[in-house]
Design a protein around this motif. Structure first.
Motif, short mmCIF file in Angstrom:
data_model
loop_
_atom_site.label_atom_id
_atom_site.label_comp_id
_atom_site.label_asym_id
_atom_site.label_seq_id
_atom_site.Cartn_x
_atom_site.Cartn_y
_atom_site.Cartn_z
N LEU A 139 0.38 -0.85 0.34
CA LEU A 139 0.00 -0.51 -0.30
C LEU A 139 0.41 1.02 0.15
N GLY A 140 1.91 1.41 0.28
CA GLY A 140 3.09 2.01 0.04
C GLY A 140 3.35 3.52 1.24
N LEU A 141 2.34 2.37 2.33
CA LEU A 141 3.16 3.56 3.98
C LEU A 141 3.63 2.57 4.40
N SER A 142 5.11 3.20 5.11
CA SER A 142 5.65 2.70 5.49
C SER A 142 6.31 3.66 6.59
N SER A 143 7.26 3.34 7.38
CA SER A 143 8.18 4.28 8.13
C SER A 143 8.99 5.34 7.92
N GLN A 144 9.66 4.83 6.88
CA GLN A 144 10.25 5.73 5.79
C GLN A 144 9.22 6.72 4.88
N ALA A 145 8.26 5.83 4.73
CA ALA A 145 7.45 7.12 3.72
C ALA A 145 6.64 8.15 4.48
N LEU A 146 6.65 7.74 5.68
CA LEU A 146 5.51 8.51 6.97
C LEU A 146 6.78 10.08 6.69
N SER A 197 -11.68 0.03 -6.90
CA SER A 197 -12.71 -1.34 -6.72
C SER A 197 -11.49 -2.35 -5.45
N SER A 198 -10.55 -1.52 -4.27
CA SER A 198 -9.95 -2.34 -3.67
C SER A 198 -10.43 -2.63 -2.30
N SER A 199 -10.59 -3.52 -2.12
CA SER A 199 -11.28 -3.48 -0.57
C SER A 199 -10.17 -2.89 0.72
N GLU A 200 -9.25 -2.78 0.16
CA GLU A 200 -7.88 -2.98 1.19
C GLU A 200 -7.65 -1.35 0.68
N TYR A 201 -7.47 -0.49 -0.54
CA TYR A 201 -7.88 0.73 -0.04
C TYR A 201 -8.67 1.33 0.52
N ILE A 202 -10.03 1.38 0.19
CA ILE A 202 -11.01 1.67 1.01
C ILE A 202 -10.86 1.70 2.16
N ASP A 203 -10.33 0.34 2.41
CA ASP A 203 -10.18 0.46 4.10
C ASP A 203 -9.32 2.25 4.81
N ALA A 204 -7.85 1.70 3.62
CA ALA A 204 -7.11 2.30 4.52
C ALA A 204 -7.04 3.78 3.74
N LEU A 205 -8.13 4.67 2.67
CA LEU A 205 -8.78 5.66 2.44
C LEU A 205 -10.00 6.07 3.16
N SER A 206 -10.59 5.40 4.36
CA SER A 206 -11.65 5.82 4.84
C SER A 206 -10.94 5.81 6.77
N ALA A 259 -17.40 -2.56 -12.07
CA ALA A 259 -18.52 -1.81 -11.79
C ALA A 259 -18.90 -1.87 -10.13
N LYS A 260 -19.48 -3.73 -9.52
CA LYS A 260 -19.72 -3.89 -9.00
C LYS A 260 -19.03 -3.12 -7.23
N ALA A 261 -17.81 -3.40 -7.67
CA ALA A 261 -16.47 -3.69 -5.96
C ALA A 261 -16.79 -1.94 -6.54
N CYS A 262 -16.38 -1.33 -7.26
CA CYS A 262 -16.50 0.50 -7.66
C CYS A 262 -17.59 1.00 -7.32
N LYS A 263 -19.04 0.21 -7.10
CA LYS A 263 -19.85 1.25 -6.78
C LYS A 263 -19.98 0.74 -4.50
N GLU A 264 -19.46 -0.69 -4.58
CA GLU A 264 -18.95 -0.55 -2.71
C GLU A 264 -18.39 0.64 -2.66
N GLY A 265 -17.18 0.63 -2.86
CA GLY A 265 -16.14 1.54 -2.60
C GLY A 265 -16.25 3.23 -2.32
N LEU A 266 -17.24 3.42 -3.79
CA LEU A 266 -17.87 4.49 -3.50
C LEU A 266 -18.88 4.83 -2.66
N LEU A 267 -20.00 3.58 -2.60
CA LEU A 267 -21.03 4.29 -1.30
C LEU A 267 -20.24 4.37 0.26
N ARG A 268 -19.73 3.12 0.46
CA ARG A 268 -18.38 3.12 1.57
C ARG A 268 -17.77 4.83 1.63
N LEU A 269 -17.02 5.62 0.91
CA LEU A 269 -17.15 6.36 1.12
C LEU A 269 -18.21 7.62 1.50
#
Length: 280
Positions: A31-38, A112-121, A147-157
């Protein structure tokens, strides 16, 4: 220590720990976040990068938002760090007493990725920003498989108070259906692509009436006076681009003088009222 003082200490500690949960929720290396990234995020934030494109109403009389350009070309490894930077900038303006909404672009595969949506949330919740200050820029509509995963992610946000914008609108039937189905708050039309093929007023009206919340039309890439005239003719709501104002730093956004800018932009408009002698 009294219960009251302990409560005060706990509340103060919670209030003063920005983005503390991000390391735990989004710490997966891919996901691109580590101590160095922060650490890079903190130093990058201090450099005041020229990356915020101001958005104005069509007349140029009011600053209405900002488009965060670095996310347009971000890699997967940079995505969350830059999204965090965008949220931090909106919070910076909010703390300075300016309610300036920011548009942050996220690619379809991430939505469309639940992992990314979790992180963004987690990032959005931890920013503690008021509802309506964070807008998600969707670069394109998803294909059938996403389409389906994307709609679910957008609705969560959306449940977190995030506004949804469709970038690169071309007026296709699929895009119009997507606008109506998802009830998007904004669509963006590149004025450079419309210099020879302007959409009709009927199409613009259809977009605005395509959702229960009237969708706002954004004219992007305003670089010629003709683009500004076309945006006014088509009754667009907001404009941004090099002619309005090129990208600036987040601190410079706070210093935008609306009245002085309005004079400059209105001077670009032809004077509509003339008498028979041609006087203005």
């Amino acid at each position: 220590m009294s219960p009251k003082s302990r409560l005060y200490t706990l509340v103060k500690a919670w209030k003063d720990k920005p983005f503390q949960e991000v390391r735990d929720a989004c710490g997966a290396p891919w996901l691109g976040l580590s101590s160095q990234a922060l650490e890079e995020h903190q130093s990058w934030s201090k450099r005041q990068a020229i990356s915020h494109e101001p958005i104005f109403n069509c007349g140029g009389t009011k600053l209405t938002g900002s488009f965060f350009r670095p996310l347009l070309d971000s890699s997967d490894m940079q995505l969350l760090r830059l999204f965090m930077e965008g949220l931090d900038t909106i919070a910076y303006w909010y703390r300075a007493g300016r309610l300036i909404p920011g548009i942050l672009t996220i690619p379809i595969h991430a939505i469309s990725s639940s992992e990314y949506i979790d992180a963004l949330s987690d990032l959005i919740l931890n920013s503690r920003l008021p509802v309506g200050l964070v807008a998600l820029g969707i670069p394109s509509i998803p294909n059938t498989d996403e389409a389906k995963a994307c709609k679910e992610g957008l609705l969560r946000l959306r449940r977190l108070g995030v506004l949804l914008h469709l970038l690169n609108f071309k007026g296709t039937v699929e895009q119009l259906h997507w606008i109506e189905e998802m009830q998007l708050e904004g669509v963006h039309i590149d004025m450079g692509s419309l210099r020879t093929d302007l959409p009709s007023i009927e199409l613009i009206t259809q977009i605005k009436n395509s959702s229960h919340l009237l969708t706002k039309i954004y004219a992007s890439n305003i670089s010629l006076v003709k683009d500004l005239e076309n945006a006014a003719t088509l009754q667009f709501d907001y404009c941004y681009g090099g002619l309005m104002m090129p990208p600036i730093s987040r601190h410079q956004v706070l210093k935008v003088n609306d009245s002085r800018l309005a004079k400059a932009i209105f001077s670009l408009h032809p004077h509509p009222h003339q008498n028979q002698n041609g006087d203005k």
